[in-house]
Scaffold this active site. Structure first.
Site, mmCIF file in Angstrom:
data_model
loop_
_atom_site.group_PDB
_atom_site.id
_atom_site.type_symbol
_atom_site.label_atom_id
_atom_site.label_comp_id
_atom_site.label_asym_id
_atom_site.label_seq_id
_atom_site.Cartn_x
_atom_site.Cartn_y
_atom_site.Cartn_z
ATOM 1 N N SER A 1 0.474 -1.111 0.255
ATOM 2 C CA SER A 1 0.388 0.224 0.138
ATOM 3 C C SER A 1 0.895 1.000 -0.239
ATOM 4 O O SER A 1 1.300 1.052 0.744
ATOM 5 C CB SER A 1 -0.778 0.001 1.292
ATOM 6 O OG SER A 1 -1.164 1.166 1.438
ATOM 7 N N HIS B 1 -1.406 -1.416 -3.932
ATOM 8 C CA HIS B 1 -2.428 -0.387 -2.870
ATOM 9 C C HIS B 1 -2.668 0.331 -3.580
ATOM 10 O O HIS B 1 -1.736 1.243 -2.794
ATOM 11 C CB HIS B 1 -2.453 -1.598 -2.415
ATOM 12 C CG HIS B 1 -3.790 -1.726 -1.245
ATOM 13 N ND1 HIS B 1 -4.567 -2.719 -1.027
ATOM 14 C CD2 HIS B 1 -4.463 -1.013 -0.387
ATOM 15 C CE1 HIS B 1 -5.683 -2.793 -0.497
ATOM 16 N NE2 HIS B 1 -5.969 -0.928 -0.135
ATOM 17 N N HIS C 1 -8.731 0.414 -4.054
ATOM 18 C CA HIS C 1 -9.562 0.901 -2.433
ATOM 19 C C HIS C 1 -10.550 2.292 -1.980
ATOM 20 O O HIS C 1 -9.365 2.748 -1.651
ATOM 21 C CB HIS C 1 -8.466 0.659 -1.217
ATOM 22 C CG HIS C 1 -8.993 -0.186 -0.093
ATOM 23 N ND1 HIS C 1 -8.354 -0.345 1.079
ATOM 24 C CD2 HIS C 1 -10.180 -0.028 0.188
ATOM 25 C CE1 HIS C 1 -9.141 -0.569 1.927
ATOM 26 N NE2 HIS C 1 -10.896 -0.272 1.669
HETATM 27 C C1 DX5 Z 1 -6.209 1.530 5.874
HETATM 28 C C2 DX5 Z 1 -6.102 1.395 4.288
HETATM 29 C C3 DX5 Z 1 -4.619 0.000 4.535
HETATM 30 C C4 DX5 Z 1 -3.563 0.411 4.642
HETATM 31 C C5 DX5 Z 1 -2.777 -0.338 5.801
HETATM 32 O O1 DX5 Z 1 -7.349 1.898 5.546
HETATM 33 O O2 DX5 Z 1 -6.824 0.480 4.069
HETATM 34 O O3 DX5 Z 1 -4.374 -0.377 3.459
HETATM 35 O O4 DX5 Z 1 -2.175 1.709 3.980
HETATM 36 O O5 DX5 Z 1 -1.510 -0.394 5.372
HETATM 37 P P1 DX5 Z 1 -0.549 -0.995 7.300
HETATM 38 O O6 DX5 Z 1 -0.267 -2.883 6.744
HETATM 39 O O7 DX5 Z 1 0.177 0.091 7.539
HETATM 40 O O8 DX5 Z 1 -1.836 -1.586 8.246
HETATM 41 ZN ZN ZN Z 2 -5.894 0.106 1.496
#
Ligand code: DX5
Ligand code: ZN
Length: 231
Positions: free
Chosen positions: A9, A34, A67
């Site tokens: 992400s 992502h 997303h």
């Molecule tokens: C949260 C996002 C995730 C986030 C994950 O709202 O949808 O995609 O970036 O971040 P980590 O991997 O740090 O939990």
């Molecule tokens: Zn996400």
């Protein structure tokens, strides 16, 4: 070749060096990127819009999965599609016409995914899973990076996997939030085949990718020993 896919992400990326960081992730074997889109309404945070996707599209061949953590995703589907998103993931929560949204994504020729929050039961997928390519199970509440993995989502991932095997084999189960070397094996054991993490890691992108790959490879070995695929 691993059955488990990694989708870093970019929420945690250094935006001044985004292209370079994505190239590093690609080099380290990321399966897709992502892109977390937040509108300050659906979740209490703001992040990025189609311009980021458009810029990334020019510099990477990796699939860009988007997303959408926004109140009305229908308003933005065309724009993200035109910007170069390969898949559009929309939340179940708050969407009064989810089927219409999903059909629109398909009409645009993109991969469609439905996202469920930690408090949303797996059973809500029953009537929509046939129409999507991917289900994303939130393992944190959406809105922020670096949150702690919510352990009660594990039995739900298992239920989602069962539901998919029954109704839409081939549909992918992805998890999102708090995925690291400790939690990745747990979600893979529960049936997830994709996850996001990586950018912003102290040790760098390649090291973080390697750590996750190593962590899930043990689960895949176990599964192979047990004579089944690690799904
Ligand atoms: C949260 C996002 C995730 C986030 C994950 O709202 O949808 O995609 O970036 O971040 P980590 O991997 O740090 O939990
Ligand atoms: Zn996400």
């Amino acid at each position: 070749m691993s059955d488990v896919k990694l989708a870093p992400s970019i929420l945690a990326a250094d935006f001044a060096r985004l292209g370079q960081q994505v190239a590093e992730a690609a080099q380290a074997g990321a399966d897709r990127i992502h892109v977390d889109v937040m509108d300050g309404h659906f979740v209490p945070n703001l992040s990025m819009g189609p311009a980021i996707v458009q810029s990334l599209r020019r510099v990477t061949d990796l699939p860009l999965e988007t997303h959408l953590m926004v109140t009305d995703p229908d308003l933005f589907l065309d724009e993200f599609s035109a910007a170069g998103s390969d898949s559009l993931l929309v939340h179940y929560e708050g969407n009064a016409n989810l089927h219409r949204t999903v059909q629109r994504i398909r009409t645009l020729g993109k991969r469609a995914g439905v996202v469920i929050n930690p408090a949303t039961p797996a059973a809500v997928l029953e009537e929509i899973v046939q129409d999507v390519d991917q289900v994303l199970v939130m393992t944190v509440n959406p809105g922020f990076g670096h949150q702690q993995f919510i352990g009660t989502t594990l039995p739900k991932i298992r239920r989602v996997r069962e539901l998919i095997e029954r109704l839409k084999p081939g549909c992918e189960v992805e998890v999102d939030g708090g995925i690291d070397a400790a939690t990745a094996p747990l979600v893979v054991r529960a049936g997830a085949t994709a996850g996001s993490a990586i950018f912003g890691d102290r040790d760098g992108i390649a090291a973080a990718m390697q750590r996750l790959r190593t962590a899930v490879s043990h689960v895949e070995d176990e599964a192979q020993l047990a004579g089944r695929s690690a799904r």
